[in-house]
Design an enzyme around this catalytic site. Structure first.
Site, PDB file in Angstrom:
ATOM      1  N   LYS A   1      -0.799   9.017   3.287  1.00  0.00           N
ATOM      2  CA  LYS A   1       0.417   9.563   2.764  1.00  0.00           C
ATOM      3  C   LYS A   1       0.767  10.945   3.396  1.00  0.00           C
ATOM      4  O   LYS A   1       1.888  11.383   3.241  1.00  0.00           O
ATOM      5  CB  LYS A   1       0.082   9.802   1.391  1.00  0.00           C
ATOM      6  CG  LYS A   1       0.027   8.491   0.492  1.00  0.00           C
ATOM      7  CD  LYS A   1       0.712   8.492  -0.898  1.00  0.00           C
ATOM      8  CE  LYS A   1       1.142   7.239  -1.380  1.00  0.00           C
ATOM      9  NZ  LYS A   1      -0.221   6.282  -1.583  1.00  0.00           N
TER      10      LYS A   1
ATOM     11  N   SER B   1      -6.369   2.595   4.782  1.00  0.00           N
ATOM     12  CA  SER B   1      -5.311   3.742   4.457  1.00  0.00           C
ATOM     13  C   SER B   1      -5.742   4.783   3.889  1.00  0.00           C
ATOM     14  O   SER B   1      -5.376   5.932   4.140  1.00  0.00           O
ATOM     15  CB  SER B   1      -4.035   2.892   3.711  1.00  0.00           C
ATOM     16  OG  SER B   1      -4.848   2.428   2.461  1.00  0.00           O
TER      17      SER B   1
ATOM     18  N   GLU C   1       7.973  12.503  -6.338  1.00  0.00           N
ATOM     19  CA  GLU C   1       7.404  11.711  -7.332  1.00  0.00           C
ATOM     20  C   GLU C   1       6.292  11.271  -7.396  1.00  0.00           C
ATOM     21  O   GLU C   1       5.708  11.215  -6.075  1.00  0.00           O
ATOM     22  CB  GLU C   1       8.539  10.353  -7.613  1.00  0.00           C
ATOM     23  CG  GLU C   1       7.970   9.191  -6.993  1.00  0.00           C
ATOM     24  CD  GLU C   1       8.007   9.308  -5.394  1.00  0.00           C
ATOM     25  OE1 GLU C   1       8.752  10.389  -5.084  1.00  0.00           O
ATOM     26  OE2 GLU C   1       7.547   8.714  -4.460  1.00  0.00           O
TER      27      GLU C   1
HETATM   28  C1  LIG Z   1      -0.586   5.121  -1.976  1.00  0.00           C
HETATM   29  C2  LIG Z   1      -1.551   4.426  -1.450  1.00  0.00           C
HETATM   30  C3  LIG Z   1      -1.115   3.000  -0.820  1.00  0.00           C
HETATM   31  C4  LIG Z   1      -0.167   2.170  -1.029  1.00  0.00           C
HETATM   32  O1  LIG Z   1       1.202   2.728  -0.542  1.00  0.00           O
HETATM   33  P1  LIG Z   1       1.803   2.199   0.686  1.00  0.00           P
HETATM   34  O2  LIG Z   1       3.101   2.951   0.725  1.00  0.00           O
HETATM   35  O3  LIG Z   1       1.937   0.582   0.533  1.00  0.00           O
HETATM   36  O4  LIG Z   1       0.960   2.553   1.900  1.00  0.00           O
HETATM   37  C5  LIG Z   1      -2.371   2.392  -0.180  1.00  0.00           C
HETATM   38  N1  LIG Z   1      -3.456   2.911   0.215  1.00  0.00           N
HETATM   39  C6  LIG Z   1      -3.708   4.470  -0.127  1.00  0.00           C
HETATM   40  C7  LIG Z   1      -4.856   5.096   0.075  1.00  0.00           C
HETATM   41  C8  LIG Z   1      -2.650   5.205  -0.954  1.00  0.00           C
HETATM   42  O5  LIG Z   1      -2.894   6.433  -1.408  1.00  0.00           O
END
Ligand SMILES: *Cc1c(COP(=O)(O)O)cnc(C)c1O
Length: 422
Positions: free
Chosen positions: A88, A378, A110
């Site tokens: 993020k 992610s 948000e």
């Molecule tokens: C917020 C988040 C997501 C999901 O958001 P996307 O916009 O679909 O990437 C996925 N993995 C993590 C670690 C997050 O914090």
């Protein structure tokens, strides 16, 4: 299909907003397009990505997992090693840098579980911008660790008391703030959704993931069969997939939250679920989980980041065209994947990312050994101990929390007074 056509990806996307938001959105689009062709902006972005975020993030060969599963080679893009622990920050830094260039002094955002709020608060601290994060009152109460982090970075967390007091209401409140303060404020939206130009802009800042992966895979001469990412709003998946969208291969697989099952309210499967419908919500047209009257349905997932009723318009379009394959993983499968990669690789997946890990565990054994698949991790899972510990070690965790409570009740004041030298 990478860029939108005037804000649309096939029939999805658009800018369905009140008149007052048209001008700030148009201005943002114009300034964004200028910035990404300006060498000095791109140099500044690339430097901060390197020194502050810690890019490039590694591509790890998951050697033991590959052996155990006995099929395709598994690689993990360690996006969780980015500063603040997830992808993020790529978007937050990009948008905040753009806002600064536009002369904005104040950033609003948000947040649901708080991950985007934390990333934005950190980016604002780095760049010297004022930051207000809108967060539903219910989320403020259940996500105190992230609220503390945001405040530590100097952000003001505004608890939203309207509606269901969760993410949807936080978005509405942030939009309202932006409409009243368009001149000095930028609204830093957290995923690849919302009205144009946000889906194009968020994808742009997240596609650094995919560019690195493409280079890293080429250097190692990997024969890629599939890329796998979890999909909430869609920012990590679209960023990861972008350089590959216009190529015939590899397969691009997005994994939604399967929750506890296929029933209404039991998951957040916007593309594959029973209640998947086309609709227009919060400024854009896409696929949502809606009831017959077009109202957002409740969603459920063990991972806060995937627990949302909408999906980015570009993902909806690429799902429709078939270029992105959608599937889902259950809460239980995601928990098993966390354990699997922790024990076999020494890598702790975030609950969200573990949905992609679960799909890799299913797919790898079906593919030949000379092929490779890449999971986008992610985020890392440290943030999830309040979710994983009650499941994996329920009794010990309960006893720990009780003893912590006793400690705080008994002698917190004395303890703090000593630290402060009083
Ligand atoms: C917020 C988040 C997501 C999901 O958001 P996307 O916009 O679909 O990437 C996925 N993995 C993590 C670690 C997050 O914090």
């Amino acid at each position: 299909m990478t860029n939108s056509d005037k804000g649309f990806f096939d029939i999805y996307g658009g800018k369905y907003v009140a008149e007052v938001l048209r001008r700030p959105l148009d201005e943002l689009e114009e300034e964004f397009n200028k910035a990404i062709t300006d060498k000095s902006f791109l140099e500044e972005l690339s430097l901060i990505q390197r020194d502050y975020i810690g890019r490039e993030t590694p591509l790890l060969f998951a050697e033991r997992s590959t052996k155990i599963l006995g099929g395709a080679q598994i690689y993990i893009k360690l996006e969780g090693l980015a500063n603040t622990g997830a992808h993020k920050i790529n978007n937050a830094i990009g948008q905040c840098l753009l806002a600064k260039r536009m002369g904005k002094k104040r950033i609003i955002a948000e947040t649901g579980a708080g991950q985007h709020g934390v990333a934005t608060a950190a980016a604002c601290a780095k760049l010297g911008l004022e930051c207000t994060v809108y967060m539903g009152e219910v989320d403020v109460r259940r996500q105190q660790p992230n609220v503390s982090s945001m405040e530590m970075y100097g952000a003001k967390v505004h608890a939203v008391t309207s509606g269901s007091r969760t993410l949807k209401d936080a978005v509405n409140e942030a939009m309202r703030d932006w409409a009243s303060n368009p001149d000095d404020t930028h609204y830093c939206l957290g995923s690849a959704l919302g009205p144009a130009p946000f889906p194009d802009m968020v994808r742009y800042f997240q596609s650094v993931i995919g560019r690195e992966v493409k280079k890293q895979a080429e250097e190692r001469k990997l024969d890629l069969a599939a890329l796998i990412a979890c999909c909430g709003g869609g920012s990590n998946s679209i960023g990861f997939f972008t350089p590959f969208i216009d190529l015939p291969s590899p397969r691009l697989i997005a994994v939604e939250a399967g929750g506890i099952g296929p029933g209404i309210g039991e998951n957040a499967s916007r593309m594959t679920g029973n209640a998947s419908r086309e609709g227009i919500l919060q400024g854009y047209k896409s696929r949502f989980l809606l009831d017959e009257d077009g109202q957002a349905l409740p969603t459920r997932s063990i991972s806060a980041g995937l627990d949302y009723c909408g999906i980015g318009p570009q993902l909806a379009a690429l799902g429709k065209s078939g270029r992105i394959e959608f599937t889902s993983a259950l809460d239980k499968e995601a928990l098993d994947a966390v354990k699997f990669f922790a024990r076999n690789e020494g890598v702790l997946f975030a609950m969200e990312s573990a949905h992609a890990g679960a799909e890799a565990i299913k797919l790898a054994p079906k593919l030949p050994k000379d092929k490779a698949i890449i999971i986008n991790m992610s985020g890392r899972g440290d943030k999830d101990i309040f979710i994983t510990c009650p499941v994996f070690r329920p009794q010990e965790w309960k006893e720990f929390l009780i003893s912590e409570l006793e400690r705080l009740n008994e002698n917190l004041d004395i303890h703090n007074a000593k630290i402060m030298g009083e």
